[in-house]
Design a protein around this motif. Structure first.
Motif, short mmCIF file in Angstrom:
data_model
loop_
_atom_site.label_atom_id
_atom_site.label_comp_id
_atom_site.label_asym_id
_atom_site.label_seq_id
_atom_site.Cartn_x
_atom_site.Cartn_y
_atom_site.Cartn_z
N GLY A 175 0.80 -1.22 0.00
CA GLY A 175 0.00 0.00 0.00
C GLY A 175 0.82 1.26 0.00
N ALA A 176 2.12 1.16 0.36
CA ALA A 176 2.99 2.34 0.37
C ALA A 176 3.17 2.91 -1.03
N ARG A 177 2.93 2.09 -2.04
CA ARG A 177 3.07 2.57 -3.41
C ARG A 177 2.17 3.78 -3.66
N GLU A 178 0.95 3.75 -3.13
CA GLU A 178 0.03 4.88 -3.28
C GLU A 178 0.05 5.81 -2.08
N LEU A 179 0.21 5.26 -0.89
CA LEU A 179 0.08 6.07 0.32
C LEU A 179 1.23 7.05 0.48
N VAL A 180 2.46 6.66 0.15
CA VAL A 180 3.60 7.55 0.40
C VAL A 180 3.60 8.80 -0.48
N PRO A 181 3.48 8.73 -1.83
CA PRO A 181 3.54 7.56 -2.70
C PRO A 181 4.98 7.20 -3.03
N ASP A 182 5.20 5.89 -3.28
CA ASP A 182 6.53 5.39 -3.58
C ASP A 182 6.43 4.43 -4.76
N ALA A 183 6.79 4.93 -5.94
CA ALA A 183 6.66 4.13 -7.16
C ALA A 183 7.67 2.99 -7.23
N SER A 184 8.67 2.97 -6.33
CA SER A 184 9.65 1.89 -6.35
C SER A 184 9.15 0.61 -5.69
N VAL A 185 8.00 0.69 -5.03
CA VAL A 185 7.39 -0.49 -4.41
C VAL A 185 6.66 -1.29 -5.49
N PHE A 186 6.86 -2.59 -5.49
CA PHE A 186 6.21 -3.43 -6.50
C PHE A 186 5.89 -4.80 -5.91
N PRO A 187 4.90 -5.50 -6.48
CA PRO A 187 4.55 -6.82 -5.95
C PRO A 187 5.43 -7.92 -6.53
N VAL A 188 5.72 -8.91 -5.70
CA VAL A 188 6.32 -10.16 -6.15
C VAL A 188 5.31 -11.25 -5.81
N ARG A 189 4.65 -11.72 -6.85
CA ARG A 189 3.53 -12.65 -6.65
C ARG A 189 4.03 -14.04 -6.25
N GLY A 190 3.47 -14.57 -5.18
CA GLY A 190 3.80 -15.92 -4.74
C GLY A 190 2.55 -16.79 -4.71
N GLN A 191 2.61 -17.92 -5.37
CA GLN A 191 1.50 -18.87 -5.35
C GLN A 191 1.96 -20.14 -4.67
N LEU A 192 1.09 -20.73 -3.86
CA LEU A 192 1.41 -21.98 -3.19
C LEU A 192 0.18 -22.87 -3.12
N VAL A 193 0.42 -24.12 -2.79
CA VAL A 193 -0.63 -25.12 -2.66
C VAL A 193 -0.48 -25.78 -1.29
N VAL A 194 -1.58 -25.92 -0.57
CA VAL A 194 -1.56 -26.62 0.70
C VAL A 194 -2.18 -28.00 0.48
N VAL A 195 -1.43 -29.05 0.84
CA VAL A 195 -1.93 -30.42 0.66
C VAL A 195 -1.93 -31.14 2.00
N GLU A 196 -2.63 -32.24 2.04
CA GLU A 196 -2.62 -33.10 3.21
C GLU A 196 -1.23 -33.71 3.35
N ASN A 197 -0.65 -33.61 4.53
CA ASN A 197 0.72 -34.05 4.73
C ASN A 197 0.78 -35.57 4.89
N PRO A 198 1.51 -36.27 3.98
CA PRO A 198 1.61 -37.72 4.09
C PRO A 198 2.61 -38.20 5.13
N GLY A 199 3.17 -37.26 5.90
CA GLY A 199 4.13 -37.64 6.94
C GLY A 199 5.48 -36.97 6.82
N ILE A 200 5.59 -35.93 6.02
CA ILE A 200 6.84 -35.19 5.84
C ILE A 200 7.05 -34.26 7.04
N GLU A 201 8.20 -34.37 7.69
CA GLU A 201 8.46 -33.61 8.90
C GLU A 201 9.50 -32.52 8.73
N GLU A 202 10.26 -32.56 7.60
CA GLU A 202 11.32 -31.57 7.38
C GLU A 202 10.98 -30.66 6.21
#
Length: 322
Positions: A175-202
């Motif tokens: 939100g600082a991109r508009e609020l400051v405003p600071d045009a150097s702020v930009f999004p880095v999109r991250g996508q992930l998937v949550v699955v049922e854990n088959p027993g992975i502990e690390e």
């Protein structure tokens, strides 16, 4: 009202800053546009690691302070959401990591027999891994215990907050991109998937690889065992604003993770999530004076390392708040 501080932003940076200020005796009000569980922070896989953040000379001390706090919080994971968990960080040399790495005596080069198929090099160690929905609830509770409050409020300008407090801390993230405003702020999109854990502990992380698509598109592969499921990732697509999960990207994420851990093939999908990391060429933690005399402390632009540097940046912001 001279001891009042208004913190703008209710993600991990805003709440951690608010906690530090409140526990130092300030009267803290957090103005947040949305609940903490709907912020980018809530989506984070949240392994402690200084990922995609500059400047290095400041990130090291910020990370070290945060690491010490998370290790302490991990003594009560049920309350704080913080655990110290073993895992592998691939494609990363041990030399040059910075002073924070010396606080992790178990961090070492992994032996060949410890590496999954297709992984040529990795560091092995135990790092803080944070269940962010639980941790954000913990921070809100800790803030209230220190006398602070969280208010739902959309902010159109810093003058609104300065009219009610002599110190304003800007933790507005993207939100600082508009609020400051600071045009150097930009999004880095991250996508992930949550699955049922088959027993992975690390956990496992590989930051290597490029994804097809827009400029600055990068591919990461990670597995984070959380109490609510196994988090699989991911992407790091710069200047991408779309918060809708992409089915093809999700399928590719699962396929990459299953290539490392075959037991994930056919794992039941529990959720698809997308977050926009608030990036900047350099994280900004500095104080300026507003017209009228109020002090404005900026604390934003942490990219994919907001959790990692949260406590260090919060203490610096509190120092700058006076």
């Amino acid at each position: 009202m001279s001891d009042t501080v208004i913190v703008i932003g209710g993600g991990v940076i805003g709440l951690t800053s608010a906690v530090v200020l409140a526990e130092r005796g300030r009267r803290v009000r957090v103005w947040a546009r949305e609940p903490a569980d709907r912020t980018t922070s809530a989506v984070a896989g949240a392994l402690f690691w200084p990922y995609r953040i500059e400047p290095a000379e400041l990130v090291g001390p910020w990370s070290l302070r945060s690491l010490r706090e998370y290790v302490a919080l991990a003594r009560d994971p049920a309350a704080t959401g913080v655990r110290v968990v073993a895992g592998l960080m691939s494609d990363t040399p041990l030399v040059g990591l910075g002073s924070w790495a010396r606080e992790l005596p178990e961090l070492r080069e992994a032996q060949a027999g410890e590496l999954p198929d297709g992984c040529g090099q990795a560091l092995r160690g135990r790092l803080p891994l944070i269940d962010m929905p639980a941790h954000l609830r913990y921070l809100e509770g800790r803030l209230r215990a220190a006398g602070g409050s969280v208010e739902r409020r959309t902010v159109g300008g810093f003058g609104e907050a300065a009219a009610e407090a002599p110190v304003v801390v800007n933790c507005s993230g993207l939100g600082a991109r508009e609020l400051v405003p600071d045009a150097s702020v930009f999004p880095v999109r991250g996508q992930l998937v949550v699955v049922e854990n088959p027993g992975i502990e690390e956990w496992f992380v590989s930051a290597g690889g490029k994804a097809g698509g827009g400029r600055g598109a990068a591919r990461t592969t990670y597995l984070f065992p959380q109490p609510y499921g196994l988090v699989l990732g991911g992407t790091a697509d710069e200047h991408a604003w779309d918060t809708r999960p992409d089915p093809e990207t999700a399928a590719a994420i699962v396929a990459r993770c299953a290539a490392l851990r075959p037991e994930l093939r056919g794992a039941r999908v529990l959720a698809h999530r997308v977050g926009l990391r608030p990036a900047r060429p350099r994280a900004r933690v500095e104080a300026v004076q507003l017209p009228g005399g109020a002090r404005l402390v900026h604390n934003y632009g942490h990219g994919g390392a907001g959790v990692t540097v949260a406590w260090g940046c919060a203490e610096e912001a509190a120092r700058l708040a006076g």
